[in-house]
Design an enzyme around this catalytic site. Sequence first.
Site, PDB file in Angstrom:
ATOM      1  N   TYR A   1       0.730  -1.340  -0.133  1.00  0.00           N
ATOM      2  CA  TYR A   1      -0.121   0.131  -0.176  1.00  0.00           C
ATOM      3  C   TYR A   1       1.175   1.489  -0.336  1.00  0.00           C
ATOM      4  CZ  TYR A   1       0.982   0.645   4.619  1.00  0.00           C
ATOM      5  OH  TYR A   1       2.191   0.786   6.147  1.00  0.00           O
TER       6      TYR A   1
ATOM      7  N   PHE B   1       1.788   9.528   3.584  1.00  0.00           N
ATOM      8  CA  PHE B   1       2.152   9.274   5.371  1.00  0.00           C
ATOM      9  C   PHE B   1       2.878   7.801   5.591  1.00  0.00           C
ATOM     10  CE2 PHE B   1      -1.841   8.010   4.866  1.00  0.00           C
ATOM     11  CZ  PHE B   1      -2.819   7.556   5.011  1.00  0.00           C
ATOM     12  N   ASP B   2       2.496   7.114   4.746  1.00  0.00           N
ATOM     13  CA  ASP B   2       3.019   5.402   4.459  1.00  0.00           C
ATOM     14  C   ASP B   2       3.232   5.047   3.502  1.00  0.00           C
ATOM     15  OD1 ASP B   2       4.099   3.622   5.851  1.00  0.00           O
ATOM     16  OD2 ASP B   2       2.768   2.725   7.072  1.00  0.00           O
TER      17      ASP B   2
ATOM     18  N   TYR C   1      -8.929   6.945  10.490  1.00  0.00           N
ATOM     19  CA  TYR C   1      -9.011   7.548  12.164  1.00  0.00           C
ATOM     20  C   TYR C   1      -9.341   8.496  12.536  1.00  0.00           C
ATOM     21  CZ  TYR C   1      -4.495   4.749  10.723  1.00  0.00           C
ATOM     22  OH  TYR C   1      -3.897   4.083  10.444  1.00  0.00           O
TER      23      TYR C   1
END
Length: 152
Positions: free
Chosen positions: A57, A67-68, A113
């Site tokens: 991902y 962000f990741d 989140y």
Amino acid sequence: MANSAMKGYSLLILLIAATIVSAKKSGDVTELQIGVKHKPASCEIQAHKGDRIKVHYRGKLTDGTVFDSSFERGDPIEFELGSGQVIKGWDQGLLGMCVGEKRKLKIPAKMGYGEQGSPPTIPGGATLIFDTELVAVNGKGTGAEEIANSEL
């Protein structure tokens, strides 16, 4: 009096239109959006609730900030699908995916989140965009993945 009420309605309509336009500009979504970017010619292995899956991902915010990313690390995440080990948008957005399939998930904050976010990288209320690729289901993946695992 009628003229004043008409101005009030016009102002209300303008405010609603401005809100809709700004929500669309920001890229935020209110419901999960699933886009299939690549589907293999044959789909012999599909992901179902309770399966142990491996997924590559890349997670981004609506402004494009990454962000990741497991792609850069070369290490896909492994988890049980539908068990709450990951955010709700993933548990729902990866269901029925075929090994080798690539999907883009646009996940609203309520399935990500939430209002609290995940500081410092993910602000509260953020819509998340994930480019995903299903690598394996219950240890069965593409030939390349199985060969790589057998060499370990």
